[in-house]
Design a protein around this motif. Structure first.
Motif, PDB file in Angstrom:
ATOM      1  N   ASP A 165     100.324  20.551  -5.587  1.00  0.00           N
ATOM      2  CA  ASP A 165     101.227  20.795  -4.460  1.00  0.00           C
ATOM      3  C   ASP A 165     102.576  21.263  -4.998  1.00  0.00           C
ATOM      4  O   ASP A 165     102.751  21.386  -6.209  1.00  0.00           O
ATOM      5  N   THR A 166     103.527  21.491  -4.104  1.00  0.00           N
ATOM      6  CA  THR A 166     104.836  22.012  -4.521  1.00  0.00           C
ATOM      7  C   THR A 166     105.785  20.910  -4.987  1.00  0.00           C
ATOM      8  O   THR A 166     106.866  21.216  -5.488  1.00  0.00           O
ATOM      9  N   GLU A 167     105.421  19.664  -4.833  1.00  0.00           N
ATOM     10  CA  GLU A 167     106.254  18.549  -5.290  1.00  0.00           C
ATOM     11  C   GLU A 167     106.021  18.224  -6.766  1.00  0.00           C
ATOM     12  O   GLU A 167     106.920  17.765  -7.456  1.00  0.00           O
ATOM     13  N   LEU A 168     104.811  18.470  -7.244  1.00  0.00           N
ATOM     14  CA  LEU A 168     104.443  18.141  -8.613  1.00  0.00           C
ATOM     15  C   LEU A 168     105.205  19.004  -9.613  1.00  0.00           C
ATOM     16  O   LEU A 168     105.292  20.217  -9.446  1.00  0.00           O
ATOM     17  N   ILE A 169     105.749  18.359 -10.639  1.00  0.00           N
ATOM     18  CA  ILE A 169     106.367  19.069 -11.751  1.00  0.00           C
ATOM     19  C   ILE A 169     105.513  18.794 -12.984  1.00  0.00           C
ATOM     20  O   ILE A 169     105.384  17.652 -13.418  1.00  0.00           O
ATOM     21  N   ARG A 170     104.920  19.828 -13.519  1.00  0.00           N
ATOM     22  CA  ARG A 170     104.059  19.721 -14.703  1.00  0.00           C
ATOM     23  C   ARG A 170     104.943  19.902 -15.940  1.00  0.00           C
ATOM     24  O   ARG A 170     105.430  20.976 -16.222  1.00  0.00           O
ATOM     25  N   GLY A 171     105.194  18.826 -16.641  1.00  0.00           N
ATOM     26  CA  GLY A 171     106.065  18.934 -17.806  1.00  0.00           C
ATOM     27  C   GLY A 171     106.441  17.555 -18.293  1.00  0.00           C
ATOM     28  O   GLY A 171     106.030  16.558 -17.713  1.00  0.00           O
ATOM     29  N   TRP A 172     107.149  17.510 -19.276  1.00  0.00           N
ATOM     30  CA  TRP A 172     107.607  18.530 -20.205  1.00  0.00           C
ATOM     31  C   TRP A 172     106.575  18.672 -21.320  1.00  0.00           C
ATOM     32  O   TRP A 172     106.216  17.687 -21.945  1.00  0.00           O
ATOM     33  N   THR A 173     106.129  19.883 -21.566  1.00  0.00           N
ATOM     34  CA  THR A 173     105.166  20.172 -22.620  1.00  0.00           C
ATOM     35  C   THR A 173     105.728  21.290 -23.484  1.00  0.00           C
ATOM     36  O   THR A 173     106.253  22.272 -22.955  1.00  0.00           O
ATOM     37  N   GLY A 174     105.610  21.128 -24.811  1.00  0.00           N
ATOM     38  CA  GLY A 174     106.186  22.149 -25.672  1.00  0.00           C
ATOM     39  C   GLY A 174     105.422  22.347 -26.951  1.00  0.00           C
ATOM     40  O   GLY A 174     104.434  21.666 -27.228  1.00  0.00           O
ATOM     41  N   HIS A 175     105.933  23.311 -27.740  1.00  0.00           N
ATOM     42  CA  HIS A 175     105.231  23.743 -28.939  1.00  0.00           C
ATOM     43  C   HIS A 175     106.218  24.184 -30.011  1.00  0.00           C
ATOM     44  O   HIS A 175     107.110  24.983 -29.749  1.00  0.00           O
ATOM     45  N   LYS A 176     106.042  23.648 -31.232  1.00  0.00           N
ATOM     46  CA  LYS A 176     106.850  24.067 -32.376  1.00  0.00           C
ATOM     47  C   LYS A 176     106.421  25.444 -32.871  1.00  0.00           C
ATOM     48  O   LYS A 176     107.236  26.213 -33.351  1.00  0.00           O
ATOM     49  N   ILE A 177     105.127  25.737 -32.783  1.00  0.00           N
ATOM     50  CA  ILE A 177     104.541  26.926 -33.402  1.00  0.00           C
ATOM     51  C   ILE A 177     104.133  27.975 -32.366  1.00  0.00           C
ATOM     52  O   ILE A 177     104.408  29.162 -32.537  1.00  0.00           O
ATOM     53  N   GLU A 178     103.469  27.544 -31.316  1.00  0.00           N
ATOM     54  CA  GLU A 178     102.930  28.490 -30.330  1.00  0.00           C
ATOM     55  C   GLU A 178     104.017  29.069 -29.429  1.00  0.00           C
ATOM     56  O   GLU A 178     105.004  28.413 -29.123  1.00  0.00           O
ATOM     57  N   GLN A 179     103.774  30.301 -28.996  1.00  0.00           N
ATOM     58  CA  GLN A 179     104.604  30.974 -28.000  1.00  0.00           C
ATOM     59  C   GLN A 179     103.784  31.075 -26.716  1.00  0.00           C
ATOM     60  O   GLN A 179     102.557  31.112 -26.756  1.00  0.00           O
ATOM     61  N   ARG A 180     104.478  31.161 -25.576  1.00  0.00           N
ATOM     62  CA  ARG A 180     103.820  31.281 -24.276  1.00  0.00           C
ATOM     63  C   ARG A 180     104.468  32.411 -23.479  1.00  0.00           C
ATOM     64  O   ARG A 180     105.662  32.684 -23.610  1.00  0.00           O
ATOM     65  N   TRP A 181     103.664  33.024 -22.614  1.00  0.00           N
ATOM     66  CA  TRP A 181     104.136  33.996 -21.638  1.00  0.00           C
ATOM     67  C   TRP A 181     103.562  33.562 -20.296  1.00  0.00           C
ATOM     68  O   TRP A 181     102.387  33.201 -20.205  1.00  0.00           O
TER      69      TRP A 181
END
Length: 141
Positions: free
Chosen positions: A40-56
């Protein structure tokens, strides 16, 4: 140092319909793709990150708010951090680039929104997932 960048796409329409394009986005580094569709629009998916990988990121349906933070220390990052805020929507084929070293928080702005995620490493190629509680980071005052 690389910084996040919104790569602007476009749309052409005529009597036949519409063509969405992004002629400035180079896909040469992409090794895998997947979609995110939040419950739904209330959900915030995070915080997820990466030292090596890039995302688009690119919205293929609806729109999303995407927040990014540059991590200063992966074991104990600063709770008060600069939060960069972006919006991507399916009305243009904009692509948000997230360099390595960042975490993201993703929130659908519209119901049924779908986000295409592109990654520069194959699944399992590197062990590079870092997760923090959604309420861990606060904006700098």
């Amino acid at each position: 140092m690389e910084i996040p960048e919104l790569i602007i796409g476009g749309k052409y329409s005529d009597e036949r319909g519409s063509l969405f394009f992004n002629n400035n986005f180079n896909v040469a580094a992409i090794k895998r793709i997947y979609f995110i569709e939040n419950a739904d629009t209330e959900l915030i998916r995070g915080w997820t990150g990466h030292k090596i990988e890039q995302r688009w990121f690119s919205a293929t349906q609806g729109s999303f708010f995407i927040r990014l933070i540059k991590i200063n220390n992966w074991e104990t990052p600063a709770a008060k951090s600069e939060i960069l805020e972006f919006e991507v929507n399916a009305d243009s084929l904009d692509v948000l680039y997230m360099p390595k070293g960042y975490v993201s928080a993703i929130q659908a702005k519209t119901e049924g929104a779908k986000l295409l995620v592109m990654v520069d490493h194959a699944l399992g190629e590197v062990d590079d997932d870092y997760r923090f509680p959604v309420d861990y980071f606060k904006k700098l005052s």
